[in-house]
Design an enzyme around this catalytic site. Structure first.
Site, mmCIF file in Angstrom:
data_model
loop_
_atom_site.group_PDB
_atom_site.id
_atom_site.type_symbol
_atom_site.label_atom_id
_atom_site.label_comp_id
_atom_site.label_asym_id
_atom_site.label_seq_id
_atom_site.Cartn_x
_atom_site.Cartn_y
_atom_site.Cartn_z
ATOM 1 C CG HIS A 99 11.540 17.075 73.931
ATOM 2 N ND1 HIS A 99 10.960 17.643 72.817
ATOM 3 C CD2 HIS A 99 12.788 16.679 73.556
ATOM 4 C CE1 HIS A 99 11.828 17.608 71.807
ATOM 5 N NE2 HIS A 99 12.944 17.033 72.236
ATOM 6 C CB THR B 215 -1.397 11.305 72.332
ATOM 7 O OG1 THR B 215 -0.001 11.273 72.658
ATOM 8 C CG2 THR B 215 -1.601 10.562 71.035
ATOM 9 N N PRO C 28 0.280 21.815 76.936
ATOM 10 C CG PRO C 28 1.931 22.890 78.209
ATOM 11 C CD PRO C 28 0.924 21.782 78.269
ATOM 12 C CG MET C 29 1.028 18.993 73.349
ATOM 13 S SD MET C 29 -0.065 17.707 72.677
ATOM 14 C CE MET C 29 -1.646 18.574 72.707
ATOM 15 C CB ALA D 67 1.416 14.329 82.254
ATOM 16 N N GLY D 68 1.002 11.381 80.880
ATOM 17 C CA GLY D 68 1.720 10.287 80.235
ATOM 18 C C GLY D 68 0.848 9.073 80.003
ATOM 19 N N GLY D 69 0.416 8.869 78.747
ATOM 20 C CA GLY D 69 -0.361 7.690 78.400
ATOM 21 C C GLY D 69 -1.840 7.781 78.726
#
Length: 427
Positions: free
Chosen positions: A233, A289, A76-77, A265-267
């Site tokens: 963040h 991303t 949810p960006m 989540a992350g990478g």
């Protein structure tokens, strides 16, 4: 034939991957000899992948019946996601999220935008206004003082539109009741008719084992284990995906919270990352991303170009509170910082340039359209309202092309199944 000892060693992996691996165990590549596996044609492999996607199921598919396995989630960006992007992810068998904002005051225009976006999402999916739950999610940031009004202002809007999932993140450290209060508001009874029966799955984004256990105690259905690889963040202190996700999953199981799911989540930007997340104990994988450069993304074109041009993400992104300082964004609590693409501003910071002078150079560059000081989440937005620019995680170097969100979702999911198949065939 396949080595029996190797098959026994694979059983713990089968437990992690659930029915996906169980299918491979009973009817997929492991049912063949090594020679047969290596002689399989690409077409056969693709057909097997599709068959697996159809047959395999998990807890996520029971919670979100519209989704395919494995579950691919768009984050949810803010300033990136929108109803079109979220619904295209959903149409492709993923779970698309909208960003619901962080201002919960009764007069906030953010609430009106949320109402409009939820109505638009339902229309894009071709669903009648009062016909069942809406198969998208909504994310919220909770550090503002107005978060205490979440139950009175945001929850009634959600109850009217009934999104399938709600994602909570970043409560203020000095307001420990924010998350449990929001969960009570979401899971409590309210409204009439279908609205009264609405029971969303609530996800809480965390960056530590302690926070994951706290979220489970508060009643979360999902903990989003966000690793330090992530863009944007996050918790100031954090671990990489490979250690965070299994430790969170193990801690939940040991503490009696086996019913709480873990999303990684992350990478994560491709199918290999999703496959890895599954083996680590996650039941869903969140991509941020990768969806920033989706054709439906609200990110400006030059920001998408910056993501596509950046490689070696571990070196060319950096996690620091400096990004917010340069933007003049003082609202985030000290417990959170963010990751962004390295820029001239960051390099000046390392060289000892005072923050005040760095900010002045940033503002001057922004006025002239000079992108070289894109020290924040990526290229700064050339407007006066200081809207947060694009965020990028360490996986940015694996993002090589812009595609429609639905194609990204399908490509990532099929890539995950193929990665699992290759691993199985090699054992």
């Amino acid at each position: 034939m396949a080595n029996p000892r190797r098959l026994l060693l694979l059983r713990p992996l089968a437990a992690r991957l659930g029915q996906t691996v169980d299918y491979f165990w009973r009817a997929g590549p492991l049912a063949c000899t090594r020679d047969q596996q290596h002689s399989s044609t690409h077409a056969t492999h693709s057909n097997e992948t599709r068959r697996l996607a159809t047959m395999a199921s998990s807890r996520m598919q029971s919670w979100f019946p519209h989704t395919a396995h494995p579950l691919v989630i768009s984050a949810p960006m803010d300033f990136v996601t929108n109803p079109k992007l979220a619904t295209e992810v959903t149409k492709a068998g993923g779970l698309g999220f909208l960003q619901g904002g962080r201002d919960f005051a009764s007069e906030s225009p953010v609430l009106g935008r949320l109402e409009a976006q939820l109505a638009q999402a339902r229309s894009l999916l071709g669903l009648p206004a009062n016909d069942g739950d809406l198969p998208v999610g909504v994310g919220f940031v909770l550090y503002a003082a107005s978060a205490r009004h979440f139950g009175a202002t945001a929850a009634p809007i959600l109850r009217r539109h009934r999104p399938a999932a709600v994602w909570l993140f970043a409560p203020a450290p000095d307001a420990p009741g924010t998350v449990p209060g929001a969960i009570r508001a979401l899971k409590g009874k309210g409204g009439e008719g279908a609205a009264a029966a609405w029971r969303p799955r609530v996800a809480v984004q965390v960056g530590s084992v302690a926070a994951a256990l706290a979220a489970a105690r508060h009643g979360a259905d999902v903990v989003v284990a966000q690793a330090a690889d992530a863009g944007g963040h996050q918790f100031v202190g954090g671990a990489g995906l490979v250690s965070l996700v299994p430790e969170v999953a193990d801690a939940l199981a040991r503490s009696g919270f086996a019913g709480v799911a873990v999303w990684a989540a992350g990478g994560i930007v491709d199918g290999r990352g999703v496959a890895a997340a599954l083996t680590l104990g996650a039941e869903g994988a969140v991509l941020g991303t990768r969806y920033m450069v989706a054709t439906e993304s609200d990110a400006q074109d030059y920001k998408k170009e910056a993501v596509l041009a950046t490689s070696d993400g571990g070196v060319n992104t950096v996690k620091s509170p400096l990004h917010d300082h340069i933007l003049g964004n003082k609202s985030w609590p000290d417990a959170y910082d963010g990751r962004a693409i390295v820029s001239a501003s960051w390099r000046d910071h390392l060289a000892g340039l005072p923050v005040e002078e760095n900010v002045a150079r940033f503002e001057a560059a922004k006025e002239t359209g000079d992108f070289s000081r894109m020290i924040t989440w990526s290229i700064p937005q050339l407007t006066s309202d200081r809207r947060p620019p694009l965020k990028s995680g360490t996986g940015v170097g694996l993002v090589r092309e812009a595609l429609p969100a639905a194609e990204i979702t399908r490509q990532v999911r099929e890539g995950a199944l193929e990665a699992i198949g290759r691993l199985k065939a090699s054992i």
